[in-house]
Design a protein around this motif. Sequence first.
Motif, short mmCIF file in Angstrom:
data_model
loop_
_atom_site.label_atom_id
_atom_site.label_comp_id
_atom_site.label_asym_id
_atom_site.label_seq_id
_atom_site.Cartn_x
_atom_site.Cartn_y
_atom_site.Cartn_z
N VAL A 246 0.95 -1.15 -0.18
CA VAL A 246 0.08 -0.07 0.04
C VAL A 246 0.90 1.37 -0.10
N GLY A 247 0.84 2.22 -0.87
CA GLY A 247 1.51 3.44 -0.93
C GLY A 247 0.83 4.36 -0.16
N THR A 248 1.51 5.48 0.30
CA THR A 248 0.98 6.54 1.17
C THR A 248 1.70 7.70 0.65
N ASP A 249 2.11 8.04 -0.48
CA ASP A 249 2.70 9.25 -1.10
C ASP A 249 1.92 9.79 -2.10
N PRO A 266 -5.29 13.21 -0.40
CA PRO A 266 -4.04 12.85 0.48
C PRO A 266 -3.95 11.48 0.90
N HIS A 267 -5.02 11.05 1.40
CA HIS A 267 -4.93 9.48 1.89
C HIS A 267 -4.91 8.58 0.75
N ILE A 274 -6.06 4.70 0.17
CA ILE A 274 -5.41 3.79 0.99
C ILE A 274 -6.20 2.77 1.50
N GLU A 275 -7.44 2.97 2.01
CA GLU A 275 -8.23 2.08 2.34
C GLU A 275 -8.85 0.97 1.30
N ARG A 276 -8.58 1.43 0.07
CA ARG A 276 -9.04 0.45 -1.22
C ARG A 276 -7.87 -0.09 -1.63
N ARG A 345 6.50 1.64 12.87
CA ARG A 345 7.46 1.37 11.70
C ARG A 345 8.30 -0.03 12.11
N LEU A 346 8.64 -0.68 10.86
CA LEU A 346 9.40 -1.82 11.15
C LEU A 346 10.26 -1.86 10.11
N SER A 347 11.65 -2.18 10.53
CA SER A 347 12.77 -2.17 9.68
C SER A 347 13.47 -3.53 10.09
N VAL A 348 14.08 -3.97 9.05
CA VAL A 348 14.90 -5.32 9.19
C VAL A 348 16.48 -5.00 9.15
N ARG A 349 17.22 -5.56 9.96
CA ARG A 349 18.47 -5.46 9.82
C ARG A 349 19.02 -5.77 8.55
N GLY A 350 19.91 -4.89 8.00
CA GLY A 350 20.86 -4.99 6.85
C GLY A 350 20.25 -4.28 5.76
N LEU A 351 19.13 -3.76 5.85
CA LEU A 351 18.28 -3.16 4.76
C LEU A 351 18.37 -1.52 4.85
N PRO A 352 18.59 -0.76 3.60
CA PRO A 352 18.54 0.49 3.76
C PRO A 352 17.23 1.36 3.75
N VAL A 353 16.25 0.52 3.83
CA VAL A 353 14.89 1.23 3.87
C VAL A 353 14.12 0.58 4.93
N VAL A 354 12.98 1.51 5.17
CA VAL A 354 11.84 1.05 6.28
C VAL A 354 10.87 0.25 5.54
N MET A 355 10.62 -1.05 5.92
CA MET A 355 9.96 -2.04 5.19
C MET A 355 8.18 -1.65 5.61
N HIS A 356 7.85 -1.08 6.52
CA HIS A 356 6.55 -0.65 6.91
C HIS A 356 6.35 0.44 7.81
N GLU A 357 5.51 1.30 7.38
CA GLU A 357 5.41 2.43 8.23
C GLU A 357 3.90 2.86 8.08
N ARG A 358 3.24 2.84 9.14
CA ARG A 358 2.01 3.61 9.39
C ARG A 358 2.03 4.90 10.28
N LEU A 359 1.99 6.01 9.78
CA LEU A 359 2.09 7.29 10.50
C LEU A 359 0.78 8.19 10.23
N ALA A 360 0.55 8.95 11.24
CA ALA A 360 -0.36 9.97 11.02
C ALA A 360 -0.09 11.13 9.83
N ALA A 361 1.12 11.42 9.74
CA ALA A 361 1.59 12.29 8.78
C ALA A 361 1.56 11.83 7.43
N HIS A 362 1.18 10.41 7.15
CA HIS A 362 0.95 9.57 6.12
C HIS A 362 -0.39 9.42 5.82
N TRP A 363 -1.28 9.81 6.72
CA TRP A 363 -2.77 9.64 6.72
C TRP A 363 -3.20 7.93 6.88
N CYS A 364 -2.33 7.27 7.59
CA CYS A 364 -2.63 6.01 7.86
C CYS A 364 -2.14 5.52 9.30
#
Length: 505
Positions: A246-249, A266-267, A274-276, A345-364
């Motif tokens: 699911v994209g949030t940007d 924006p959501h 997002i919800e669809r 927010r969820l991050s996995v060791r060794g990766l340069p990116v966040v795998m999952h993030e649900r933030l109020a600033a991203h409407w989710c």
Amino acid sequence: MDDNRRLPIVYLRGFAGGTRGIDKAVDDPFYGFNEGSVHIRVGAHNQPHFHQFEGPLLRLLREEGYELLVKGDQEAYLAEHTEVPTHTIWVHRFYDRSATTWGADPEEYRLENAAADLLDLIDRVREKTGAPAVILVAHSMGGLICRCLLQKILPERGRAADCVAKFFTYGTPHGGITFDVGGGWAERIRDKLGIQGADIFGPRRMYEYLTPQDRLDPDGPPGDWDARVMPTGPGALPVERVFCLVGTDPADYDVALGLSSAAVGPHSDGLVQIERAYVPGAHRAFVHRSHSGRYGMVNSEEGYQNLRRFLFGDTRIEASLVDYRLSGDEERNGDEDVVWQAEARLSVRGLPVVMHERLAAHWCPIQLDAAPDGQEASVSLATTFLNSGLRQSTDEPMRFILQLRLISLRERHGILHLGDHLEQTADFADTLVIDVGTPEAGPGIWAAWNSDIEGAIRDHHVAGEPRVDEDPTPERWVAHIELPTTAAPLVGRDARIRLVATPWT
């Protein structure tokens, strides 16, 4: 079923629009899945940085040993060879017959025909490779073609969905496409006129191609029909074999000079709200990426890493907040109310990116609601897939972190009360560091809050025995992690993070 590492992968692209868009799409030998990117938004002030992502096809070839057997024409290659390797990638070129660039009269594009042709391609690939099933990876409308196959074409032919092992979607409008503007008129005009075939994102057409003919109501979808829901039961693909990214940007989706993202709101990811963008009950991850383009989710590290671990991981971890009791109920006074949200927010060791993030600033953000009487308070924070073969060191367990923030909002008459409000300030914030044993050594789990770890997290090493397994069920490991004492006044002393580990094949 055979090791999913050896199963063929079939890619499906998204909506191209009218004839001009279709003609452009068919000029690409891989329908765009070969495209990478060099931009990533990181750092202060949201400035783009250079990050070279080679593209999902090239990464699977290089990192998972897959092959592209095009040889000028993948259809001809399949026809001419009696045996084909299973670890191969195929592109469903469903738009070719609707393009004008081949000289013949183009056929009108119809989603049901694309789904029927997908089944023919799957059957040929399975026949030539000997694979019991394929993996479907789809962007946007491509996911609806896959669902038409699973929910309409296969049932109408009396076949089960066991020809598909896993199904991954990038930004698919599982619930259709709606707009924040127009009060519903824009959708009605689109669905009535079918401009460039865009009525496939409206409820009536979705009902037609997601429902077998013998179950269709000629008056259209029932009032309670939800396009996002996939059927369950014998012959259906289990929703646990489905993953929705699911994209949030929306800001970086520049189609139609930004008019699309402005209309959808924006959501969203700029096209799909997002919800669809997910199937209820399916696994999903939220990433701050747009629907497509320079910062799109398909040609992103976040998208690829979620895809790779869902397809080839060996351990599934589900994290939930349970047994919480929300403070503030006693503070209600007339029309004043306290609303609670969680951010994860969820991050996995060794990766340069966040795998999952649900933030109020991203409407989710994750909405925290009081549990009904007699039921456990529980809300899912994240699900991730780990691959023990991708560890940096075989002497260490698999590590990921889960950042948790709890935020309270005071409302009066349904309007945010600013008298004591501190914008973007969490009432609680901490990071849970989770280490997971490998399948060979056993799925033991160690967990510690960052506030209890001295020094840098990278220097933290697990010690002692893992937490006790609280579930006697075979191949299911459960532990409940107490929240730091500072969270007790907010969500009660019984609030826990529930971690559930199961094998993933």
